[in-house]
Design a protein around this motif. Sequence first.
Motif: not given
Length: 636
Positions: A74-92
């Motif tokens: 696999a080749r990884v060109y990018e890093v993605a960052f996911w964080d909690p939604r302010k609403s509390g319904d999971g990550i984005h």
Amino acid sequence: MAPESQNYDIVIVGAGPVGLLLSVCLARWGYKIKHIDNRPTPTVTGRADGIQPRSLDLLRNMKLKRHIMEYEPARVYEVAFWDPRKSGDGIHRTGTWASCPKFLDSRHPFTTLLHQGLIERVFIKDLEDNGTAIQRPWKITDFQNDIKDTTYPVEVTYEHVDTKEKETVRAKYLFSGEGARSFVREQLGVKMIHKDPIAHVWGVMDGVVRTNFPDIKEMKCTIHSDHGSIMIIPRENNLVRLYIQIASSTDKNWNPRQQATTEEVQVSAKKILQPYWIEWDRVEWYSVYPIGQGIAEKYTLDHRVFMGGDACHTHSPKAGQGMNTAFLDAQNLAWKIHHVESGFADRSILESYESERKLIAENLLNFDAKYAALFSQRQPSAGEVGAASKQTDASEEPNEFVELFKASCEFTSGYGVAYGPNVLNWSLEHPARSNLFHPKGTTLRTGRIMLNADVTRVADANVAHLEQEIPVNGSFRIYLFAGVPLITRQAVADFSNNLLKKRSFYKAFEREDIDQVSYHERHNPHSHFFTICTIFAAPRPSIEIADMLPALLARYSAHVYADDIEDARNPQIKAVAHAKMGLDQERGGVIVVRPDGYVGCVVQLVEGDGTVNALNEYFASFTAKPVGNATTQAQL
């Protein structure tokens, strides 16, 4: 005294990345190696998996990259960052950034992901091709530098793991690449200094998954949620690796031996990834292990018994640096042993292995602490993530996160390695005092990797990557940037004539078999220790090698280049490679690059004997016999 058949140049213990790369280099250069490993087979699954861009440059230079790529990593060109939604319904997803941004100018702007066992196979095949085999499953049980034999001063005893059969041999060197639980390190009484009191227990799982999480296959993901943190890394053959922090020493009920089952980790992962779902088709490998930041007090006590890789430094897996740091440990030591044992360099250069590589390990641990804090504690805003993906103008107010991101990208890619001043890396304190060193405008930094440059090979009109043209052959690389031929003709002739003087660094180490060297030898026709490239600031059709170069330099006809590749971003620059190095585009200069690819010195090209005299001073500070006017060697 041991019989001749039981004498070896080096005994290498451990067939992980550091031991294998050291063994490959020395086997290629003709050394007799005893290489043992306590495992019955090479790594089957798991362990290290990330090859950073600088390491891929090295593997390409060793002609091993294509064998790695045959496994379709696999080749990884990018890093993605996911964080909690302010609403509390999971990550984005809050942002992405390049694994290796453009400002690093990498030939390979991606991280290569492939499990360690497949990487080991490539090295083992190369070893076998060069007459060396790994003896399995054997473990070291005793060693001592007793100097009973001055040529082979180290006695090493090892035994078969199952049958307990023992063997004893003598060697010039012993190397421990055993990993964090090094027997050699323990027997030497070398302590591990734990720099960061915070320790973590991590769960690592390789498996094939089904999920609607959008970034699972193509990008490295760092995910923070209200249920914990996780790192996802794509792998070969549809595999995905998950790193999940199970426990930390900051926890109320901290237990460094805390365990978790695969099912428990999967449950945690499902919670962290909400609102997305994930299921496992199979788990190929799973392990739980504690991570603390540690560094060995010493890498050697006598410059006969050395250690490298995890035997010397341990850290978190977040930045993917373990295997890559091990590669550079091995390469650094390999060429220095080679130059000492082949009679080129004074034994004192072996002291620079610890001083150079320990500095890098200390920098790694300091960086690792910041990196861990960045991704485990502070969540960057989407605006900061976006800003970090761009080059900022020098006049802009520096952003702490952006600056840390840039530093981390340089470090994680491997291009941030910087060795300090010593006799190998010229500085104002170096014993070589010529005023021709480091001419004004030079962009290269000694102790750093040489910059990439595109040139045209005169012999066949191919566009060449200059930094890759000389393979890892144990030689110093001398790049004669010859500027405009009409201006430098006399300087180039004087450079060649002075290399031919009896006490020049070049002539002093001429090959003993020079009269029998093959006509087809491209890299080392005169000396095993030097390869010369000549680069003219002129269009290729205007360069006639036989007419424009003295015989000594013309012998390197496969290493004559035209600096005529235009840079669309800077069309006014006529000699882009010269300009990139910060050399005068008309008058050129000379760059000496160490056998491991790091810049040793830069010297102005002038008429007369000044340029070669300056190089004589540089090499005289560590060669095994006097060159130029030098009679003694400087200490590191």
